[in-house]
Scaffold this motif. Structure first.
Motif, short mmCIF file in Angstrom:
data_model
loop_
_atom_site.label_atom_id
_atom_site.label_comp_id
_atom_site.label_asym_id
_atom_site.label_seq_id
_atom_site.Cartn_x
_atom_site.Cartn_y
_atom_site.Cartn_z
N GLU A 10 5.99 6.94 -0.02
CA GLU A 10 4.89 5.99 0.18
C GLU A 10 4.68 5.15 -1.08
N VAL A 11 4.15 3.96 -0.87
CA VAL A 11 3.76 3.10 -1.98
C VAL A 11 2.24 3.07 -2.04
N THR A 12 1.69 3.27 -3.23
CA THR A 12 0.25 3.13 -3.42
C THR A 12 -0.01 1.88 -4.25
N VAL A 13 -1.12 1.22 -3.99
CA VAL A 13 -1.37 -0.07 -4.62
C VAL A 13 -2.81 -0.20 -5.12
N GLY A 14 -3.00 -1.15 -6.01
CA GLY A 14 -4.33 -1.57 -6.42
C GLY A 14 -4.97 -0.71 -7.49
N VAL A 15 -6.20 -1.06 -7.83
CA VAL A 15 -6.90 -0.38 -8.93
C VAL A 15 -7.08 1.11 -8.66
N MET A 16 -7.21 1.49 -7.39
CA MET A 16 -7.43 2.89 -7.04
C MET A 16 -6.17 3.56 -6.48
N LYS B 156 -1.46 -6.93 2.22
CA LYS B 156 -1.68 -7.60 0.94
C LYS B 156 -3.15 -7.60 0.54
N VAL B 157 -4.01 -7.58 1.55
CA VAL B 157 -5.46 -7.60 1.26
C VAL B 157 -5.87 -6.35 0.47
N LEU B 158 -5.05 -5.29 0.55
CA LEU B 158 -5.38 -4.04 -0.14
C LEU B 158 -5.33 -4.17 -1.66
N TYR B 159 -4.70 -5.23 -2.15
CA TYR B 159 -4.66 -5.46 -3.59
C TYR B 159 -6.01 -5.99 -4.12
N LYS B 160 -6.83 -6.51 -3.23
CA LYS B 160 -8.11 -7.07 -3.67
C LYS B 160 -9.03 -5.95 -4.15
N PRO B 161 -9.63 -6.08 -5.32
CA PRO B 161 -10.41 -4.97 -5.89
C PRO B 161 -11.50 -4.42 -4.97
N PHE B 162 -12.28 -5.28 -4.35
CA PHE B 162 -13.37 -4.78 -3.50
C PHE B 162 -12.82 -4.00 -2.31
N VAL B 163 -11.74 -4.48 -1.74
CA VAL B 163 -11.13 -3.81 -0.59
C VAL B 163 -10.55 -2.46 -1.01
N ASN B 164 -9.84 -2.45 -2.11
CA ASN B 164 -9.20 -1.24 -2.61
C ASN B 164 -10.23 -0.16 -2.95
N VAL B 165 -11.28 -0.57 -3.63
CA VAL B 165 -12.33 0.39 -4.02
C VAL B 165 -13.06 0.91 -2.78
#
Length: 419
Positions: free
Chosen positions: A103-109, A135-144
């Motif tokens: 699996e690939v994990t992404v973003g601040v979290m 791609k939207v998962l990279y957005k900080p608010f979405v990821n958090v």
């Protein structure tokens, strides 16, 4: 997933959320200090390799907004900040490939698209939808948001209230590794990082900055979208609001506190958490039971006592329990889809932060428990099954729950006290 690039905050955040970032004094001071101006695009900070990252101030703001909007009293924003430090150094474009799980994990979290999809599909966390390539998962608010949703699920894994240590170690290694020695170093690192975070000022869970607006439909200090709105009218249908106004006790209480039709405010505790007065709670229970469960024989004060015990009358719920009656999304969705309780829709977990919706599904769950496994059950059984799960009822061992329920019920049985 294809490559994503962010140069400005404006590239990865909704305008409303950007306004909320500007409204935080620490963020505003930091941005003005580096030459940003409100109304112009705000640059993301860059590390020596040119990768964008969130400053600790920005990360604290994002975590605080997400917690206040969706997870008040359920997730600590410092927990999110500490995980972001360890997982990505607060880099929104960080990615990691895990050989074992492929699996690939992404973003601040470091959330995986698979986990986000599961939270949307099975847990009702639908504030954000994923696009085709995630791609939207990279957005900080979405990821958090999805990280907090996952942590909330971990907090009550297997219907057992879990410790912070369990949650953090499970976040790293999965629930099977939560007590395995392989996740212990991660827990120790988390404790160290959390201890070193900047002191919580405005974005602690219990502190909501005020931004009063006379024209705001969401009440004082609540310019946010979604369930953060703290008026009755934003979380209640016009028909149900009419019933509330027609209740003489509610009418008297609302008029006494200066409420106006269309802009009835919830009461708030010192931590700015919205809650129902006992007068309001009893009215909601009476309306729901009279309209939908009149043949079931459940008394309104029984539902009131359950709400008092489970979530202390807090509109958003408390701890791992969601909403007024503490009904979780999978249970509500099951009652709706499989058992035909469809007078109120439940399409996302946030629907359960609406008082009438939570009360309705709480009553539906009690109705189901009253005939659990095809047998007519006693009130004592139903109450204890509601509070601890039908598979955990032992009338001797869980007796204290019943005594506490009776004590709570007495607050509603005396009409003089109630008034």
């Amino acid at each position: 997933m294809t490559s994503v690039s962010f140069k400005y905050w404006d590239d990865c955040v909704d305008p409303l959320d950007l306004d909320l970032m500007w409204s935080d004094p620490d963020v505003k001071a930091e941005w003005l200090n580096v030459g940003e101006t409100k109304g112009s695009k705000v640059h993301l900070s860059r590390d020596p390799d040119g990768q964008p990252y969130l400053t600790q101030t920005e990360m604290k703001a994002v975590a605080g907004i997400i917690v206040r909007r969706h997870f008040v009293s359920q997730i600590d924003s410092d927990m999110l900040c500490a995980i972001a430090e360890i997982e990505s150094d607060r880099q929104p474009l960080a990615t990691r490939y895990h050989k074992k799980s492929k699996e690939v994990t992404v973003g601040v979290m470091q959330i995986s698209p698979k986990t986000a999809e599961w939270l949307i599909r099975d847990q009702g966390n639908r504030t954000y939808e994923l696009d085709v390539e995630s791609k939207v998962l990279y957005k900080p608010f979405v990821n958090v948001y999805f990280a907090a949703s996952y942590l909330k699920w971990l907090s009550n894994f297997d219907q057992i209230e879990r410790s912070e240590e369990f949650m953090i170690r499970a976040y790293r290694g999965g629930t099977k590794k939560a007590t395995h020695k392989s996740t212990l170093p991660y827990w120790k690192k988390y404790l160290s990082v959390r201890e070193s975070l900047p002191s919580r000022k405005i974005f602690g869970v219990g502190s909501v900055p005020n931004a009063p607006s006379a024209s705001s439909s969401s009440g004082p200090g609540s310019p946010m979208k979604g369930p953060i709105k703290t008026t009755w009218d934003t979380r209640t249908s016009p028909e149900d609001m009419e019933q509330m106004w027609n209740n003489p006790n509610v009418n008297k209480e609302w008029n006494k506190s200066g409420e106006k039709q269309g802009k009835v405010r919830f009461s708030h505790d010192v931590e700015r958490r919205p809650y129902l007065s006992r007068v309001e709670l009893k009215a909601v229970a009476e309306i729901i039971l009279g309209r939908h469960f009149s043949t079931k024989g459940v008394k309104p004060i029984v539902l009131c006592a359950i709400a008092e015990m489970v979530c202390m009358r807090f509109v958003n719920g408390i701890g791992q329990r969601t909403g007024l009656m503490g009904i979780d999304y999978p249970t509500a969705r099951w009652l709706y889809k499989d058992l035909g309780y469809r007078s109120y829709e439940v399409e996302s977990v946030e629907d359960l932060t609406k008082p009438f919706v939570s009360m309705y599904f709480g009553a539906a769950y009690m109705a189901w428990l009253s005939e659990y496994n095809g047998r007519e059950r006693t009130p004592e059984y139903v109450v204890q099954a509601y509070l601890s799960g039908p598979q955990n009822v032992n009338l001797q061992e869980t007796g204290p729950l019943w005594f506490k329920f009776q004590e709570t019920l007495s607050r509603y049985e005396d009409n003089r006290k109630y008034g």
